[in-house]
Scaffold this motif. Structure first.
Motif, PDB file in Angstrom:
ATOM      1  N   SER A  16     -21.969 112.597 139.271  1.00  0.00           N
ATOM      2  CA  SER A  16     -20.605 112.116 139.486  1.00  0.00           C
ATOM      3  C   SER A  16     -19.992 112.579 140.800  1.00  0.00           C
ATOM      4  O   SER A  16     -19.359 111.807 141.505  1.00  0.00           O
ATOM      5  N   ASP A  28     -17.181 106.313 139.272  1.00  0.00           N
ATOM      6  CA  ASP A  28     -17.168 105.161 138.370  1.00  0.00           C
ATOM      7  C   ASP A  28     -18.385 105.103 137.447  1.00  0.00           C
ATOM      8  O   ASP A  28     -18.565 104.103 136.747  1.00  0.00           O
ATOM      9  N   LYS A  30     -20.629 105.186 134.358  1.00  0.00           N
ATOM     10  CA  LYS A  30     -20.390 105.087 132.921  1.00  0.00           C
ATOM     11  C   LYS A  30     -21.459 105.904 132.198  1.00  0.00           C
ATOM     12  O   LYS A  30     -22.559 106.090 132.725  1.00  0.00           O
ATOM     13  N   GLU A  32     -24.559 106.731 129.842  1.00  0.00           N
ATOM     14  CA  GLU A  32     -25.764 105.992 129.481  1.00  0.00           C
ATOM     15  C   GLU A  32     -25.906 106.031 127.962  1.00  0.00           C
ATOM     16  O   GLU A  32     -25.596 107.029 127.321  1.00  0.00           O
ATOM     17  N   ASP A  63     -26.501 100.911 130.798  1.00  0.00           N
ATOM     18  CA  ASP A  63     -25.833 101.704 131.841  1.00  0.00           C
ATOM     19  C   ASP A  63     -26.668 102.906 132.287  1.00  0.00           C
ATOM     20  O   ASP A  63     -26.174 104.024 132.411  1.00  0.00           O
ATOM     21  N   ASN A  76     -25.094 102.768 137.951  1.00  0.00           N
ATOM     22  CA  ASN A  76     -25.513 102.344 136.621  1.00  0.00           C
ATOM     23  C   ASN A  76     -26.289 101.040 136.725  1.00  0.00           C
ATOM     24  O   ASN A  76     -25.861 100.122 137.411  1.00  0.00           O
ATOM     25  N   GLU A  78     -27.260  97.964 134.469  1.00  0.00           N
ATOM     26  CA  GLU A  78     -26.635  97.421 133.262  1.00  0.00           C
ATOM     27  C   GLU A  78     -27.505  97.558 132.023  1.00  0.00           C
ATOM     28  O   GLU A  78     -27.050  98.006 130.977  1.00  0.00           O
TER      29      GLU A  78
END
Length: 142
Positions: A16, A28, A30, A32, A63, A76, A78
């Motif tokens: 992060s 941003d 997300k 997992e 993610d 991430n 998708e």
């Protein structure tokens, strides 16, 4: 043995906040999430001096964290699906020497995931127990 598991993995501080100048921050990211189904087989001698294992697995990931070399930060992906097989063997020569190894094969649906994860891997080890309470492990991965 048959198993089903789910996981939630929060981004680490490193992922992060980064580590300048090599990894840039990405606030941003997300979490997992994944769900896996595994089927395991194991057989060998009752005293466990010789054991053979085989596993087949399938995992759905959402993610997934991936390091992007172009912009030097974690992103991430998708979704991804992974399927694979692992075969292993372990043999105890005596109370002081154990050897073993395994072969694993996994296949990612999403090619972004293959950069840092080999499709095939071989691991081997020798474990020595020379004195009570001591252990020496030698391992090799290809």
């Amino acid at each position: 043995m048959n198993s089903y598991a789910t996981a939630f993995i929060a981004p680490t501080l490193y992922q992060s906040y980064g580590s300048l100048p090599y990894v840039l921050p990405n606030f941003d990211l997300k979490p997992e999430a994944n769900a896996s189904h595994e089927l395991d087989f194991s057989f060998g001698k009752k005293d466990r001096t010789f054991v053979v294992n085989a596993s087949v697995f399938r995992r759905k990931e959402k993610d997934v964290f991936v390091y992007n070399w172009d912009n030097r930060k974690f992103l991430n992906v998708e979704s991804n699906k992974v399927k694979g097989v692992e075969l292993g063997v372990q043999y105890h020569f005596n109370e002081k020497v154990n050897v073993g190894g395994n072969f694993s094969f996994n296949e990612n649906e999403n090619q972004e995931m293959t950069l840092r994860q080999p499709k095939q891997r071989i691991n081997s080890f020798v474990e020595l127990l020379p004195l009570k309470g001591s252990k020496i492990n030698l391992s090799y991965t290809y």
